[in-house]
Design an enzyme around this catalytic site. Structure first.
Site, PDB file in Angstrom:
ATOM      1  N   THR A   3      57.007  22.815  51.441  1.00 43.14           N
ATOM      2  CA  THR A   3      57.121  21.452  51.970  1.00 43.14           C
ATOM      3  C   THR A   3      56.133  20.523  51.276  1.00 43.14           C
ATOM      4  O   THR A   3      55.085  20.964  50.801  1.00 43.14           O
ATOM      5  CB  THR A   3      56.870  21.432  53.494  1.00 43.14           C
ATOM      6  N   GLU A   4      56.468  19.265  51.218  1.00 40.23           N
ATOM      7  CA  GLU A   4      55.545  18.276  50.654  1.00 40.23           C
ATOM      8  C   GLU A   4      54.389  18.033  51.625  1.00 40.23           C
ATOM      9  O   GLU A   4      54.510  18.296  52.825  1.00 40.23           O
ATOM     10  CB  GLU A   4      56.276  16.957  50.393  1.00 40.23           C
TER      11      GLU A   4
END
Length: 204
Positions: A3-4
Site C-alpha cells: 500500500t502507498e
C-alpha cells in the site's frame, strides 16, 4: 499487501468539507472584485476541480467565468468525455459528464488581459514556469486577488515559496515579485490518509 504511505501520518478532514471550504473562499474573493489563480496539474486534477466548481456555481447561481488555460487540459477533457463510461458511478450517472457550461478554455494572453473577477486554472502546478507563473507574476501584487495552492510543491520551487508565505519572491534573472495577494493552501490530494490506509489493511 502493498500500500502507498504518502499521507500515512496525517488525518484529514472530510473531502466534502474541504471542497465546501474551497468553493466558499473562491466565491468570497470573486464577490469582492478579486481574481483567483489555482496552479494545478492539467491531467485529471483540473477536471475534478471543474466538476466541483461547476456544481457550486449552479447551487450558488454564480455567473463569474471559470477559465482553463488551453493545452493538455483541453485534450485531456476530450478523452475524459470519450471514456466517461470508465469513470466512477457518480460521473457515469451524470447527465453530461465532463461538460462544464461555466468553463471556458482560453489562451494565457486572454487571462493577462482580464480586468474583472474570474477563476483561473493554469499549469504547471508548482509555478515553475509557463502560464501559471505568467499569471501569478501579474496578479500577485494585488491584495484583492487569491492564489490557492491545492497540492504539494517541491522545495525551492516558486509554488513552495508562495506556500511558505514569502512576501518577496525571486523569479530568476534578477526579477522579483511582491506577493501582496491572499494565499491559501488547501490540499486536494488523491492520496488517502492514515485512517484510509488502516481501513484498507483491516480488510486484508
Amino acid at each position: 499487501m502493498i500500500t502507498e504511505t504518502t499521507c500515512c501520518t496525517t488525518i484529514r478532514s472530510s473531502k466534502r468539507a474541504k471542497e465546501h471550504e474551497l468553493c466558499c473562499k473562491v466565491q468570497e474573493t470573486l464577490e469582492k472584485g478579486g481574481k483567483v489563480l489555482v496552479p494545478i496539474l492539467m491531467m485529471g486534477r483540473s477536471q475534478e476541480l471543474c466538476m466541483i466548481f461547476e456544481q457550486h456555481w449552479v447551487r450558488a447561481q454564480l455567473n463569474f467565468p471559470i477559465f482553463v488555460v488551453k493545452g493538455m487540459a483541453e485534450k485531456a477533457n476530450a478523452f475524459f468525455k470519450l471514456f466517461s463510461s470508465w469513470a466512477s458511478k457518480k460521473v457515469r450517472t451524470a447527465e453530461r459528464p465532463f461538460h462544464f457550461p461555466h468553463v471556458r478554455f482560453c489562451e494565457v494572453a486572454d487571462i493577462l488581459g482580464l480586468d474583472s473577477p474570474a477563476l483561473v486554472f493554469a499549469g504547471p502546478a508548482m509555478l515553475n514556469g509557463g502560464p501559471s507563473l505568467a499569471i501569478f507574476r501579474q496578479w500577485a501584487p494585488d491584495p484583492k486577488n487569491l492564489v490557492i495552492i491545492p497540492g504539494y510543491c517541491l522545495p525551492n520551487t516558486i509554488g513552495n515559496m508562495v506556500q511558505s508565505n514569502q512576501k518577496k519572491i525571486d523569479l530568476g534573472d534578477g526579477e522579483f515579485v511582491n506577493v501582496r495577494c491572499q494565499v491559501e493552501y488547501m490540499s486536494h490530494s488523491d492520496h488517502t490518509d492514515s485512517r484510509g490506509i488502516l481501513e484498507l489493511i483491516s480488510q486484508a
